[in-house]
Design an enzyme around this catalytic site. Sequence first.
Site, PDB file in Angstrom:
ATOM      1  N   HIS A 187       0.852  -1.212   0.081  1.00  0.00           N
ATOM      2  CA  HIS A 187       0.021  -0.057  -0.045  1.00  0.00           C
ATOM      3  C   HIS A 187       0.808   1.282  -0.046  1.00  0.00           C
ATOM      4  CE1 HIS A 187      -3.789   2.167   0.903  1.00  0.00           C
ATOM      5  NE2 HIS A 187      -2.948   2.806   1.499  1.00  0.00           N
ATOM      6  N   ASP A 200     -14.622   3.682   7.625  1.00  0.00           N
ATOM      7  CA  ASP A 200     -13.646   4.570   7.045  1.00  0.00           C
ATOM      8  C   ASP A 200     -14.136   5.325   5.850  1.00  0.00           C
ATOM      9  OD1 ASP A 200     -10.860   5.392   6.695  1.00  0.00           O
ATOM     10  OD2 ASP A 200     -11.051   4.365   4.753  1.00  0.00           O
ATOM     11  N   ARG A 229     -13.914  13.595   7.741  1.00  0.00           N
ATOM     12  CA  ARG A 229     -12.571  14.473   7.980  1.00  0.00           C
ATOM     13  C   ARG A 229     -11.964  15.424   6.851  1.00  0.00           C
ATOM     14  NH1 ARG A 229      -8.777   9.541   7.624  1.00  0.00           N
ATOM     15  NH2 ARG A 229      -7.221  10.962   7.810  1.00  0.00           N
ATOM     16  N   SER A 242      -7.142   4.500   9.522  1.00  0.00           N
ATOM     17  CA  SER A 242      -7.903   4.411   7.937  1.00  0.00           C
ATOM     18  C   SER A 242      -7.204   3.563   7.109  1.00  0.00           C
ATOM     19  CB  SER A 242      -7.884   5.804   7.305  1.00  0.00           C
ATOM     20  OG  SER A 242      -8.158   5.925   6.020  1.00  0.00           O
ATOM     21  N   LYS A 268      -8.544  -0.739   6.207  1.00  0.00           N
ATOM     22  CA  LYS A 268      -8.704  -1.361   5.012  1.00  0.00           C
ATOM     23  C   LYS A 268      -7.690  -2.545   4.719  1.00  0.00           C
ATOM     24  CE  LYS A 268      -8.352   2.710   3.231  1.00  0.00           C
ATOM     25  NZ  LYS A 268      -8.609   4.199   2.992  1.00  0.00           N
TER      26      LYS A 268
END
Length: 417
Positions: free
Chosen positions: A81, A160, A167, A182, A186
């Site tokens: 990621h 999220d 946010r 967050s 995921k």
Amino acid sequence: MNIQEIIAKKRDKLELTKDEIEYFIKEYTSGNITDYQAAALVMAIYINEMNDREITDLTLAMANSGDVLDLSELGEVVDKHSTGGVGDKITLVLMPIIASLGIPVAKMSGRGLGFTGGTIDKLESIPGYNTSITIEEFIENVKKINISLMGQTLNLAPADKKLYALRDTISCTESIPLIASSIMSKKIAAGANKIVIDVTCGSGAFMKTEEDAKSLAKVMTSIGKLAGKETVCIITPMDEPVGYAVGNTLEVIEAVDILKNKYIPKDVKNIIEELGANMLVLAKKVQTIEEGKKLIIENIKNGKAYEKFKELVQNQGGDISYIENTDKFEKAKYIVPIKAGKKGIISKIDAYKVGKLSCYLGAGRQTKEDSINPRVGFVFNKKVGETVEAEEIVGYIHADDMQKANEVLENNIVEIG
Ligand code: URA
């Protein structure tokens, strides 16, 4: 338990219990806590922060707010990621390399938002490539050819999705506990048991300083450990765009050129070596980072990663003739040169500025509903630190609208020292 008491505790800098955090996430996801109450709590977290235990509880509650994938039948899946950036085509290059080395790649990616790009938008610029496959097809693809890259069609971490949108509207994006939970929620919901995270750092990243990037990395590593998912974070620079191309089709072309071993920008080489070698160590394919780095580059040079990318595209309905001959990709109407203007050394190509301008040309979206133009963006000829002559072309703007191209050209995109 009630939300007013929970908000008051965080407002007064007290630690929240696991039950309180789970209550908040469950009731907010199901609509029983209002956006203004959630906003108050999120702002209190932003200001007063959370300790590692609270962040882990928040992450797990968010991960469990929707579907949680079980990929254990695929073996040791190592996920990758990035915390986001400009020109970041690393997934397109690295994941076929990893799959070609025998490690299963089952990756769900996102779309671009704001000034950052997203892998799914890039893949969709390949005619026919289907990112919205079912989870059964996703798993079958990995079993068949060892790789599948798809969008987040499942109901992964819905808490999220709600919190991230909230946010954004209350200026609470740049918070380490909120970013860490967050991302990790995921990743945990997406089913991998080992995770390598590219923590980008610089003007084109959420973390602008090395110190903040290190803190975010430390927190995510610790969440991974507490959640039983081995996690390695690598900090990579994001002051200038990654590689030379920015924009969806343009980045696919660059990724394909790299996989064809035509050239490899130095920054891309460093990032894929670092991330890839760590993935190979986690997957127990190699014992040392040095061994891993060698394998990563070897599978570009021997063509195996390129063949794997073609297999991936074909298997998900994409037309591989575009990969074999990237000249087939539709070009933007106007390709406008950017000139250096004076002789010297390039001191800055600001990633944030390029990301914003690229969105302005149509490559990104401001809201999730916007559609994007795959053709537009930038291709630079040079990187920071290289010398240029006054009249030298340092890059090109790819635009479908000449007025926009001219406006973009007025910005001092490539700064000469
Ligand atoms: N990426 C995410 O998924 N979440 C954040 O909060 C920031 C970057």
